[in-house]
Design a protein around this motif. Structure first.
Motif, mmCIF file in Angstrom:
data_model
loop_
_atom_site.group_PDB
_atom_site.id
_atom_site.type_symbol
_atom_site.label_atom_id
_atom_site.label_comp_id
_atom_site.label_asym_id
_atom_site.label_seq_id
_atom_site.Cartn_x
_atom_site.Cartn_y
_atom_site.Cartn_z
ATOM 1 N N LEU A 292 0.815 -1.215 0.000
ATOM 2 C CA LEU A 292 0.000 0.000 0.000
ATOM 3 C C LEU A 292 0.844 1.258 0.000
ATOM 4 C CD1 LEU A 292 -2.834 -1.014 2.512
ATOM 5 C CD2 LEU A 292 -2.899 -1.032 0.018
ATOM 6 N N ARG A 293 2.056 1.190 0.540
ATOM 7 C CA ARG A 293 2.918 2.366 0.618
ATOM 8 C C ARG A 293 3.975 2.368 -0.487
ATOM 9 N NH1 ARG A 293 4.758 3.447 6.702
ATOM 10 N NH2 ARG A 293 5.282 5.417 5.698
ATOM 11 N N ASN A 294 3.815 1.497 -1.476
ATOM 12 C CA ASN A 294 4.808 1.388 -2.532
ATOM 13 C C ASN A 294 4.128 1.516 -3.891
ATOM 14 O OD1 ASN A 294 6.668 0.170 -4.516
ATOM 15 N ND2 ASN A 294 7.900 -0.322 -2.719
ATOM 16 N N LYS A 295 4.392 2.619 -4.586
ATOM 17 C CA LYS A 295 3.741 2.875 -5.871
ATOM 18 C C LYS A 295 4.143 1.850 -6.919
ATOM 19 C CE LYS A 295 3.287 7.877 -5.171
ATOM 20 N NZ LYS A 295 3.659 9.222 -5.688
ATOM 21 N N ASN A 296 5.382 1.375 -6.868
ATOM 22 C CA ASN A 296 5.838 0.395 -7.858
ATOM 23 C C ASN A 296 5.086 -0.932 -7.729
ATOM 24 O OD1 ASN A 296 7.733 2.187 -8.898
ATOM 25 N ND2 ASN A 296 9.312 1.522 -7.452
ATOM 26 N N VAL A 297 4.882 -1.363 -6.483
ATOM 27 C CA VAL A 297 4.153 -2.617 -6.251
ATOM 28 C C VAL A 297 2.695 -2.466 -6.653
ATOM 29 C CG1 VAL A 297 3.372 -4.248 -4.488
ATOM 30 C CG2 VAL A 297 5.714 -3.386 -4.432
ATOM 31 N N ILE A 298 2.078 -1.337 -6.293
ATOM 32 C CA ILE A 298 0.679 -1.096 -6.672
ATOM 33 C C ILE A 298 0.537 -1.058 -8.191
ATOM 34 C CG2 ILE A 298 -1.196 0.593 -6.608
ATOM 35 C CD1 ILE A 298 -0.286 1.359 -3.809
ATOM 36 N N GLY A 299 1.482 -0.385 -8.860
ATOM 37 C CA GLY A 299 1.444 -0.332 -10.318
ATOM 38 C C GLY A 299 1.599 -1.699 -10.947
ATOM 39 N N ALA A 300 2.516 -2.506 -10.422
ATOM 40 C CA ALA A 300 2.722 -3.857 -10.952
ATOM 41 C C ALA A 300 1.496 -4.738 -10.708
ATOM 42 C CB ALA A 300 3.952 -4.487 -10.303
ATOM 43 N N LEU A 301 0.844 -4.562 -9.547
ATOM 44 C CA LEU A 301 -0.355 -5.336 -9.241
ATOM 45 C C LEU A 301 -1.498 -4.962 -10.183
ATOM 46 C CD1 LEU A 301 -1.812 -7.358 -7.431
ATOM 47 C CD2 LEU A 301 -2.304 -5.492 -5.846
ATOM 48 N N LYS A 302 -1.694 -3.663 -10.421
ATOM 49 C CA LYS A 302 -2.735 -3.221 -11.355
ATOM 50 C C LYS A 302 -2.458 -3.740 -12.762
ATOM 51 C CE LYS A 302 -4.024 1.063 -8.948
ATOM 52 N NZ LYS A 302 -4.019 2.550 -9.021
ATOM 53 N N LYS A 303 -1.194 -3.710 -13.138
ATOM 54 C CA LYS A 303 -0.809 -4.203 -14.461
ATOM 55 C C LYS A 303 -1.101 -5.689 -14.598
ATOM 56 C CE LYS A 303 3.239 -4.440 -17.491
ATOM 57 N NZ LYS A 303 4.705 -4.154 -17.586
ATOM 58 N N MET A 304 -0.817 -6.447 -13.563
ATOM 59 C CA MET A 304 -1.063 -7.889 -13.595
ATOM 60 C C MET A 304 -2.552 -8.194 -13.652
ATOM 61 S SD MET A 304 0.398 -10.800 -10.960
ATOM 62 C CE MET A 304 -0.706 -10.354 -9.629
ATOM 63 N N LEU A 305 -3.361 -7.398 -12.921
ATOM 64 C CA LEU A 305 -4.807 -7.616 -12.900
ATOM 65 C C LEU A 305 -5.473 -7.196 -14.210
ATOM 66 C CD1 LEU A 305 -5.633 -6.425 -9.270
ATOM 67 C CD2 LEU A 305 -5.492 -8.775 -10.100
ATOM 68 N N THR A 306 -4.929 -6.202 -14.912
ATOM 69 C CA THR A 306 -5.534 -5.738 -16.170
ATOM 70 C C THR A 306 -5.082 -6.577 -17.349
ATOM 71 O OG1 THR A 306 -3.745 -4.120 -16.385
ATOM 72 C CG2 THR A 306 -5.811 -3.367 -15.403
ATOM 73 N N VAL A 307 -3.865 -7.099 -17.297
ATOM 74 C CA VAL A 307 -3.371 -7.913 -18.404
ATOM 75 C C VAL A 307 -4.067 -9.260 -18.451
ATOM 76 C CG1 VAL A 307 -1.363 -9.188 -19.255
ATOM 77 C CG2 VAL A 307 -1.132 -6.803 -18.556
ATOM 78 N N ARG A 308 -4.381 -9.819 -17.317
ATOM 79 C CA ARG A 308 -4.976 -11.150 -17.274
ATOM 80 C C ARG A 308 -6.333 -11.221 -17.957
ATOM 81 N NH1 ARG A 308 -5.672 -14.955 -11.852
ATOM 82 N NH2 ARG A 308 -6.471 -16.781 -12.941
ATOM 83 N N PRO A 309 -7.284 -10.289 -17.679
ATOM 84 C CA PRO A 309 -8.569 -10.354 -18.388
ATOM 85 C C PRO A 309 -8.414 -10.202 -19.899
ATOM 86 C CG PRO A 309 -8.754 -8.950 -16.460
ATOM 87 C CD PRO A 309 -7.314 -9.258 -16.640
ATOM 88 N N VAL A 310 -7.488 -9.340 -20.344
ATOM 89 C CA VAL A 310 -7.263 -9.171 -21.781
ATOM 90 C C VAL A 310 -6.779 -10.471 -22.390
ATOM 91 C CG1 VAL A 310 -5.840 -7.975 -23.480
ATOM 92 C CG2 VAL A 310 -6.817 -6.697 -21.573
ATOM 93 N N PHE A 311 -5.863 -11.144 -21.692
ATOM 94 C CA PHE A 311 -5.339 -12.410 -22.168
ATOM 95 C C PHE A 311 -6.439 -13.468 -22.254
ATOM 96 C CE2 PHE A 311 -3.317 -16.543 -21.225
ATOM 97 C CZ PHE A 311 -2.470 -16.624 -22.324
ATOM 98 N N GLN A 312 -7.335 -13.461 -21.243
ATOM 99 C CA GLN A 312 -8.432 -14.431 -21.238
ATOM 100 C C GLN A 312 -9.394 -14.166 -22.385
ATOM 101 O OE1 GLN A 312 -10.012 -13.981 -17.258
ATOM 102 N NE2 GLN A 312 -8.612 -15.514 -16.402
ATOM 103 N N ARG A 313 -9.664 -12.884 -22.714
ATOM 104 C CA ARG A 313 -10.563 -12.563 -23.817
ATOM 105 C C ARG A 313 -9.978 -13.009 -25.158
ATOM 106 N NH1 ARG A 313 -11.487 -7.657 -20.933
ATOM 107 N NH2 ARG A 313 -10.007 -6.547 -22.269
ATOM 108 N N LYS A 314 -8.656 -12.887 -25.303
ATOM 109 C CA LYS A 314 -8.012 -13.313 -26.535
ATOM 110 C C LYS A 314 -8.128 -14.822 -26.722
ATOM 111 C CE LYS A 314 -4.642 -9.597 -27.038
ATOM 112 N NZ LYS A 314 -3.196 -9.254 -27.066
ATOM 113 N N ILE A 315 -8.047 -15.538 -25.630
ATOM 114 C CA ILE A 315 -8.179 -17.010 -25.705
ATOM 115 C C ILE A 315 -9.577 -17.381 -26.142
ATOM 116 C CG2 ILE A 315 -8.186 -19.123 -24.330
ATOM 117 C CD1 ILE A 315 -5.930 -17.988 -22.703
ATOM 118 N N LYS A 316 -10.596 -16.666 -25.590
ATOM 119 C CA LYS A 316 -11.981 -16.972 -25.953
ATOM 120 C C LYS A 316 -12.235 -16.633 -27.415
ATOM 121 C CE LYS A 316 -13.770 -16.288 -21.297
ATOM 122 N NZ LYS A 316 -14.647 -15.486 -20.423
#
Length: 316
Positions: A292-316
């Motif tokens: 919560l106090r680290n912008k890099n970790v929060i950014g990486a977490l958001k990136k991981m959460l947004t990339v996964r749904p896109v990847f799943q849609r491409k598979i479908k």
């Protein structure tokens, strides 16, 4: 042969937290939820650091090591405590008690030295930024992490066998929720004063060496920050250290109370409350502090959460 001097007794009785509570079922549920939060929070932090190449730096390497220790740390005590409450039993064999004590001491000692290594990492990053990739390359980081684990295991190998070879001819009820050295020693009918002095000196060294490293590192860091001309640079430097300082205060404060204050300051109830803080709550707080106090970790977490749904849609 831990049980050779005993009079047929083969198990200790852990009095635990639940016997002191007016609502043991509610407390059991709360601790179970906290346990799951600790596992989930630390596992996610490890996954985020591993998956994002921008976090493959010494600082985040040490944070991932801390998360591994926290997962193991809370798993040593809490599952046994919860299972005993559900199964309505509170016994632990001498061998299980010794193993729990050894793992606990090893992980506590390892975390002491890891926090010192993390302070050294911040010192090099702020005071010697140009030499940072050389002074803390991958090989050095692995060496420091291995050294932390080794020094922690020395504490476990040294204290556990001696503690468990004392004859226990008093009540076999351990007034604690796990086999911590001071609580087990209270059951011994022999004179443990010399061993307690040696244990005290050992714990002082285990705490003093990392504390000296931490204080030296942050003294140099504060001087370097004071000399900075840029207010923005000062703010960023303090921000990178604030999370680590918070964890150090929590962890070392509880450890100093448990192992360095005289026995007159201790009661079974106080000891259990302090132990709950640094064995159950600290593993939950650490990933929150470092995420919560680290912008890099929060950014990486958001990136991981947004990339996964896109990847799943491409598979479908």
């Amino acid at each position: 042969m831990w049980m050779t001097n005993y009079t047929g007794q083969s198990s200790f009785i852990l009095v635990g937290l639940f016997s002191q509570s007016k609502h043991p079922t509610l407390l059991c549920v709360i601790i179970f939820v906290v346990f799951l939060m600790a596992l989930y929070g630390n596992a996610v932090l490890i996954l985020v650091i591993h998956s994002d190449i921008h976090l493959h730096t010494p600082m985040y390497f040490f944070i991932s090591q801390l998360s591994i220790m926290d997962i193991m740390y809370i798993s040593v005590t809490v599952p046994k405590m919860l299972i005993d409450q559900i199964m309505s039993t509170n016994k632990i064999s001498a061998s299980e008690c010794g193993m729990q004590m050894f793992l606990y001491l090893t992980l506590v000692g390892s975390e002491f030295f890891l926090l010192a290594a993390m302070s050294y990492d911040r010192y090099v990053a702020i005071c010697h930024p140009l030499r940072y990739p050389v002074l803390l390359n991958h090989r050095v980081c692995l060496f420091l992490a291995s050294g932390c684990w080794f020094l922690g295991s020395v504490d476990g190998f040294m204290l556990t066998p001696i503690t468990m070879t004392f004859p226990f001819c008093r009540s076999w009820e351990i007034h604690h929720f796990f086999c911590e050295v001071p609580a087990v020693l209270n059951l011994s009918c022999s004179d443990t004063s010399l061993y307690e002095i040696l244990m005290y000196l050992c714990c002082v060294l285990m705490l003093l060496i990392p504390v000296i490293i931490i204080l030296s590192s942050y003294s140099s860091i504060l001087l370097a920050i004071h000399r900075m001309n840029s207010a923005e640079g000062q703010r960023k430097a303090l921000a990178t250290c604030s999370s680590h300082i918070t964890v150090v205060i929590f962890f070392y404060g509880a450890a100093i109370y448990t192992y360095m204050l005289p026995g007159s300051y201790h009661t079974p109830e106080k000891d259990m409350v302090v132990s709950v803080f640094y064995t159950i709550l600290t593993p939950v707080l650490n990933p929150l502090i470092y995420s919560l106090r680290n912008k890099n970790v929060i950014g990486a977490l958001k990136k991981m959460l947004t990339v996964r749904p896109v990847f799943q849609r491409k598979i479908k």
